[in-house]
Design a protein around this motif. Structure first.
Motif, PDB file in Angstrom:
ATOM      1  N   PHE A  43     -82.483  32.767  -5.282  1.00  0.00           N
ATOM      2  CA  PHE A  43     -82.357  33.860  -4.325  1.00  0.00           C
ATOM      3  C   PHE A  43     -81.606  35.051  -4.892  1.00  0.00           C
ATOM      4  N   MET A  44     -80.546  34.820  -5.653  1.00  0.00           N
ATOM      5  CA  MET A  44     -79.716  35.915  -6.136  1.00  0.00           C
ATOM      6  C   MET A  44     -80.460  36.822  -7.110  1.00  0.00           C
ATOM      7  N   ASN A  45     -81.584  36.368  -7.657  1.00  0.00           N
ATOM      8  CA  ASN A  45     -82.387  37.190  -8.571  1.00  0.00           C
ATOM      9  C   ASN A  45     -83.720  37.595  -7.975  1.00  0.00           C
ATOM     10  N   ALA A  46     -83.937  37.267  -6.703  1.00  0.00           N
ATOM     11  CA  ALA A  46     -85.227  37.549  -6.067  1.00  0.00           C
ATOM     12  C   ALA A  46     -85.422  39.050  -5.856  1.00  0.00           C
ATOM     13  N   THR A  47     -86.683  39.486  -5.848  1.00  0.00           N
ATOM     14  CA  THR A  47     -87.035  40.887  -5.620  1.00  0.00           C
ATOM     15  C   THR A  47     -87.653  41.049  -4.236  1.00  0.00           C
ATOM     16  N   LEU A  48     -87.841  42.287  -3.845  1.00  0.00           N
ATOM     17  CA  LEU A  48     -88.407  42.561  -2.526  1.00  0.00           C
ATOM     18  C   LEU A  48     -89.826  42.029  -2.409  1.00  0.00           C
ATOM     19  N   GLY A  49     -90.597  42.129  -3.471  1.00  0.00           N
ATOM     20  CA  GLY A  49     -91.948  41.582  -3.477  1.00  0.00           C
ATOM     21  C   GLY A  49     -92.962  42.476  -2.763  1.00  0.00           C
ATOM     22  N   TYR A  50     -94.170  41.945  -2.671  1.00  0.00           N
ATOM     23  CA  TYR A  50     -95.265  42.702  -2.061  1.00  0.00           C
ATOM     24  C   TYR A  50     -95.361  42.393  -0.575  1.00  0.00           C
ATOM     25  N   ASN A  51     -95.439  43.448   0.232  1.00  0.00           N
ATOM     26  CA  ASN A  51     -95.581  43.337   1.679  1.00  0.00           C
ATOM     27  C   ASN A  51     -94.554  42.387   2.291  1.00  0.00           C
ATOM     28  N   PRO A  52     -93.248  42.645   2.083  1.00  0.00           N
ATOM     29  CA  PRO A  52     -92.207  41.742   2.599  1.00  0.00           C
ATOM     30  C   PRO A  52     -92.052  41.877   4.112  1.00  0.00           C
ATOM     31  N   SER A  53     -91.566  40.825   4.715  1.00  0.00           N
ATOM     32  CA  SER A  53     -91.321  40.840   6.162  1.00  0.00           C
ATOM     33  C   SER A  53     -90.047  41.622   6.462  1.00  0.00           C
ATOM     34  N   TYR A  54     -89.894  41.968   7.724  1.00  0.00           N
ATOM     35  CA  TYR A  54     -88.694  42.686   8.152  1.00  0.00           C
ATOM     36  C   TYR A  54     -87.456  41.826   7.932  1.00  0.00           C
ATOM     37  N   THR A  55     -87.577  40.519   8.183  1.00  0.00           N
ATOM     38  CA  THR A  55     -86.463  39.589   7.991  1.00  0.00           C
ATOM     39  C   THR A  55     -86.026  39.560   6.537  1.00  0.00           C
ATOM     40  N   TRP A  56     -87.004  39.464   5.622  1.00  0.00           N
ATOM     41  CA  TRP A  56     -86.686  39.401   4.198  1.00  0.00           C
ATOM     42  C   TRP A  56     -86.020  40.697   3.716  1.00  0.00           C
ATOM     43  N   ARG A  57     -86.482  41.812   4.206  1.00  0.00           N
ATOM     44  CA  ARG A  57     -85.881  43.098   3.828  1.00  0.00           C
ATOM     45  C   ARG A  57     -84.397  43.135   4.217  1.00  0.00           C
ATOM     46  N   ASN A  58     -84.098  42.680   5.413  1.00  0.00           N
ATOM     47  CA  ASN A  58     -82.723  42.737   5.892  1.00  0.00           C
ATOM     48  C   ASN A  58     -81.817  41.742   5.160  1.00  0.00           C
ATOM     49  N   ILE A  59     -82.353  40.564   4.850  1.00  0.00           N
ATOM     50  CA  ILE A  59     -81.546  39.580   4.118  1.00  0.00           C
ATOM     51  C   ILE A  59     -81.218  40.104   2.727  1.00  0.00           C
ATOM     52  N   LEU A  60     -82.180  40.729   2.070  1.00  0.00           N
ATOM     53  CA  LEU A  60     -81.926  41.294   0.742  1.00  0.00           C
ATOM     54  C   LEU A  60     -80.911  42.428   0.802  1.00  0.00           C
ATOM     55  N   GLU A  61     -80.934  43.178   1.898  1.00  0.00           N
ATOM     56  CA  GLU A  61     -79.960  44.263   2.041  1.00  0.00           C
ATOM     57  C   GLU A  61     -78.535  43.704   2.140  1.00  0.00           C
ATOM     58  N   ALA A  62     -78.406  42.483   2.662  1.00  0.00           N
ATOM     59  CA  ALA A  62     -77.091  41.869   2.812  1.00  0.00           C
ATOM     60  C   ALA A  62     -76.659  41.110   1.557  1.00  0.00           C
ATOM     61  N   ARG A  63     -77.527  40.998   0.568  1.00  0.00           N
ATOM     62  CA  ARG A  63     -77.166  40.223  -0.626  1.00  0.00           C
ATOM     63  C   ARG A  63     -75.932  40.771  -1.344  1.00  0.00           C
ATOM     64  N   PRO A  64     -75.734  42.093  -1.440  1.00  0.00           N
ATOM     65  CA  PRO A  64     -74.502  42.581  -2.071  1.00  0.00           C
ATOM     66  C   PRO A  64     -73.229  42.102  -1.380  1.00  0.00           C
ATOM     67  N   VAL A  65     -73.293  41.872  -0.062  1.00  0.00           N
ATOM     68  CA  VAL A  65     -72.135  41.330   0.654  1.00  0.00           C
ATOM     69  C   VAL A  65     -71.812  39.937   0.129  1.00  0.00           C
ATOM     70  N   LEU A  66     -72.849  39.145  -0.080  1.00  0.00           N
ATOM     71  CA  LEU A  66     -72.662  37.791  -0.584  1.00  0.00           C
ATOM     72  C   LEU A  66     -72.144  37.800  -2.022  1.00  0.00           C
ATOM     73  N   GLU A  67     -72.636  38.726  -2.809  1.00  0.00           N
ATOM     74  CA  GLU A  67     -72.242  38.785  -4.227  1.00  0.00           C
ATOM     75  C   GLU A  67     -70.745  39.036  -4.397  1.00  0.00           C
ATOM     76  N   LYS A  68     -70.125  39.713  -3.435  1.00  0.00           N
ATOM     77  CA  LYS A  68     -68.707  40.047  -3.563  1.00  0.00           C
ATOM     78  C   LYS A  68     -67.800  38.825  -3.481  1.00  0.00           C
ATOM     79  N   GLY A  69     -68.256  37.771  -2.810  1.00  0.00           N
ATOM     80  CA  GLY A  69     -67.402  36.601  -2.654  1.00  0.00           C
ATOM     81  C   GLY A  69     -67.980  35.308  -3.188  1.00  0.00           C
ATOM     82  N   LEU A  70     -69.213  35.350  -3.664  1.00  0.00           N
ATOM     83  CA  LEU A  70     -69.874  34.142  -4.140  1.00  0.00           C
ATOM     84  C   LEU A  70     -69.371  33.760  -5.530  1.00  0.00           C
TER      85      LEU A  70
END
Length: 437
Positions: A43-70
């Protein structure tokens, strides 16, 4: 509701979903998301990909939050890449900043271990890492059971992601410290100088809360100085832990728990279970443990073993270069004494420590993800070879000899065993324990 930035709070909420993708790989939702968006990677290296869902877009937007403490919790080190993953403790990013030489990009942390798999290879550490980073790596305790590496959340003691900690992390260090100490922060209002502000706080919020506030200010300023002058940055939760340790020692002393730090180790203090050491039950031996951590010097653990008659069977002191947090040092002391007791063939024992966090963690047998929890797992695994073990939390007055071994003996790296009498520095404590029985 107390939220000052709804965007940050929403990202922290989404970070919870990202955390589940990492820590629950077998769940149906994780398997669906992985098959759709990162089938060949993580997951930490995943890309947005082709035709992503709204859910996937939002989870990827939150990934930097996770990176700060992971952070990666090192077990056998074979699932963690040295220069790709965040696994360094007491570091702002968790990532290695020592230069990566040609062809070393794919090296794993496990390759830095010695052949026995439970110690760091000093030669490799000296070759690959800068001096300050070597010290940080050596502070990572390696489990003899060699479990797999896992991710943990470095902003919580139990290593589990929380929305609150993620939100506070983005709100700044000062807010984190105030919240972590359980105070509302500086009193609102005007003051012409620091003295007037302190006096107003003392009157407005009371002595105890004001002491917490002052220690919080000191701990934050100490962190600021270390960043500026030593180029050392730690996570905010370590600042809170540092402040709590000072409050526990200082405020506890003022309240009568330990009136004078300079007193002899055997002097009388108020005990949770009576004053002085207590004999174990018939047929058992008692192990008392303690640990001392001194900045710039390292960690020393002290252990003393006595039988049901109160006679000292043996004592032990182990000096290490690592500068752990106090509860981790205490857990290492417990593991040290269990290993020595097993080596001597003891089967029935009581183990006493003045660190409540360690004893509660052992009794609770909680499954967590932090480095501390890995030590607790090692303790439980080691204790399974005994026929019976009782875990007891006591005050320092009930463990004076172990305290003297950890704090008063000369600091020497390595293991020192006493089978024919303890060092002179423990005489006062031993006499006091004999009088109390």
């Amino acid at each position: 509701m107390g939220f000052r930035d709804f965007r940050l709070f929403n990202l922290a909420l989404l970070g919870k979903q990202a955390w589940r993708l990492i820590t629950n790989p077998t769940s149906l939702w994780t398997r669906i998301m992985k098959a759709r968006y990162f089938p060949e990677g993580e997951f930490m290296n995943a890309t947005l990909g082709y035709n992503p869902s709204y859910t996937w877009r939002n989870i990827l937007e939150a990934r930097p939050v996770l990176e700060k403490g992971l952070r990666g919790r090192i077990g056998d080190g074979m699932d963690t890449y040295i220069w790709k993953h965040a696994w360094i403790l007491n570091s702002h990013t968790g990532r290695v900043i020592s230069p990566c030489g040609p062809g070393n990009e794919g090296m794993r942390v496990g390759e830095l271990l010695s052949p026995n798999g439970i110690d760091w290879d000093e030669e490799k550490l000296n070759f690959f890492f800068l001096p300050f980073e070597r010290e940080r790596i050596k502070n990572i305790q390696i489990s003899p059971n060699r479990p797999s590496d896992i991710w943990f959340w470095g902003l919580e003691k139990d290593g589990v992601y929380t929305v609150r900690s993620a939100y506070r992390r983005d709100c700044g260090v000062a807010k984190w410290v105030w919240d972590g100490l359980g105070v509302d922060g500086p009193m609102d209002g005007c003051a012409s100088d620091v003295k007037e502000w302190v006096e107003a706080c003392w009157k407005d919020i009371g002595e105890t809360e004001c002491v917490k506030m002052m220690v919080g200010c000191w701990a934050t300023w100490e962190h600021r100085n270390r960043v500026i002058f030593d180029n050392i940055t730690v996570e905010p939760n370590f600042i809170v832990t540092r402040a709590k340790d000072v409050i526990h020692e200082g405020v506890g002393e003022c309240d009568g728990e330990v009136k004078d730090r300079g007193r002899a180790a055997g002097s009388r203090v108020r005990g949770e279970q009576g004053e002085g050491w207590r004999k174990p039950r018939d047929g058992y031996v008692k192990l008392n443990v303690d640990a001392s951590v001194k900045e710039g010097e390292g960690t020393t653990t002290g252990v003393v073993c006595r039988d049901a008659g109160g006679e000292v069977l043996w004592g032990m002191s182990i000096g290490r270069e690592q500068q752990w947090e106090v509860h981790i040092a205490e857990a290492c002391a417990v593991l040290d004494d269990l290993e020595e007791a097993a080596r001597r063939g003891i089967q029935f024992l009581e183990v006493e420590s003045d660190c409540l966090q360690v004893i509660e963690a052992i009794k609770g047998k909680q499954t967590e993800r932090s480095m501390f929890s890995l030590l607790i797992e090692d303790i439980l695994a080691c204790s399974s070879q005994f026929k019976s073990v009782y875990w007891l939390h006591v005050s320092r007055s009930n463990s004076c000899v172990a305290h003297a071994l950890a704090h008063c003996t000369p600091r020497v790296l390595g293991r020192i065993l006493w089978d024919d009498g303890l060092p002179l520095s423990t005489n006062a404590a031993v006499r006091f324990d004999r009088l109390s029985n």
